[in-house]
Design an enzyme around this catalytic site. Structure first.
Site, PDB file in Angstrom:
ATOM      1  N   ASP A   1       0.845  -1.200   0.000  1.00  0.00           N
ATOM      2  CA  ASP A   1       0.000   0.000   0.000  1.00  0.00           C
ATOM      3  C   ASP A   1       0.877   1.246   0.000  1.00  0.00           C
ATOM      4  OD1 ASP A   1      -2.182  -1.650   0.225  1.00  0.00           O
ATOM      5  OD2 ASP A   1      -2.362  -1.398   2.397  1.00  0.00           O
TER       6      ASP A   1
HETATM    7  N1  URA Z   1      -1.397  -5.764   4.109  1.00  0.00           N
HETATM    8  C1  URA Z   1      -1.886  -4.515   4.035  1.00  0.00           C
HETATM    9  O1  URA Z   1      -2.919  -4.224   4.594  1.00  0.00           O
HETATM   10  N2  URA Z   1      -1.175  -3.602   3.322  1.00  0.00           N
HETATM   11  C2  URA Z   1      -0.006  -3.886   2.701  1.00  0.00           C
HETATM   12  O2  URA Z   1       0.605  -3.010   2.087  1.00  0.00           O
HETATM   13  C3  URA Z   1       0.488  -5.190   2.806  1.00  0.00           C
HETATM   14  C4  URA Z   1      -0.229  -6.117   3.520  1.00  0.00           C
END
Ligand code: URA
Length: 237
Positions: free
Chosen positions: A105
């Site tokens: 993310d």
């Molecule tokens: N889980 C999440 O919620 N975000 C990420 O970037 C990776 C795993």
């Protein structure tokens, strides 16, 4: 192979761009300025390449790397609101089809792998490949052994039919824990923590399988060795 083809193989662009680099006097091969883009080159024998005064890491046909992703970068070639993680890699890599293994993310930091070996990228992203990904979570509310237990037993995410469980959880202090998951569902860690009644304030990927981010500085990248690929269950091509 002619020099301009070698430059193309190293990611310096199309035929025209690579010929121009040589014509402009920008290419130094094994310490000698290259004057002719038709010059014969044996890629296996080349020891050093400098282009526009910058030493270039001579790339094998397939290469693998790890980036310590900072926050505010999108794992995409076409980012919507922030910069692309590909901006943190040499621009030449994009010409060679370097792709990210999965996504983090925009606000998640930590280990992100890349390669131009489609088989590697595909096999590590495949749901059939069970590589635990370990995240350090900073939570908004205090974390309790009960939360850790819930994550290990499995939590039901919004819009999912089946529960998802962490394969390992270690409480670090009142607000931080490490947890490993083997799946890669959308926002999985954030949704699991939400399902356990808390909220993620910070998320940082510290390892994939036995491969740890280590002390690679934020925003920096490095190549992976053949031994490190073996830690991921992959044999370099
Ligand atoms: N889980 C999440 O919620 N975000 C990420 O970037 C990776 C795993």
């Amino acid at each position: 192979m002619e020099l301009y083809r070698f430059l193309q193989q190293q990611g310096f662009g199309g035929r025209k761009a690579c010929r121009e680099l040589v014509d402009d006097g920008a290419v130094v091969l094994d310490g000698m300025p290259a004057a002719n883009w038709r010059m014969a080159v044996d890629p296996a024998q080349v020891q050093s390449l400098v282009v526009n005064d910058e030493p270039w890491p001579l790339l094998p046909p397939f290469f693998y790397l790890m980036l310590h992703k900072p926050a505010a970068y999108e794992t995409s070639h076409q980012p919507q609101h922030h910069r692309s993680v590909f901006r943190l890699l040499p621009w030449q890599f994009a010409n060679l089809g370097v792709a990210a293994v999965g996504r983090l993310d925009v606000d998640t930091t930590g280990m992100l792998l890349f390669s131009n070996d489609g088989q590697f990228v595909h096999s590590l992203s495949s749901p059939r490949k069970v590589i635990p990904k370990c995240y350090q979570v900073t939570a908004r509310h205090p974390l309790t052994p009960g939360v850790a237990q819930q994550l290990l037993e499995g939590v039901l995410l919004h819009d999912e039919q089946e529960t998802l469980a962490a394969t390992a959880v270690t409480l670090l202090d009142d607000y931080r824990l490490n947890m490993s998951i083997t799946q890669g569902k959308y926002h999985q860690v954030k949704r699991m923590i939400a399902a356990a009644g808390n909220r993620v304030e910070g998320l940082h990927r510290i390892a994939m399988g036995e491969l740890a981010l280590g002390d690679l500085a934020e925003g920096q990248w490095r190549f992976l060795s053949a031994d490190e690929l073996l830690l991921l269950g992959y044999t370099a091509r």
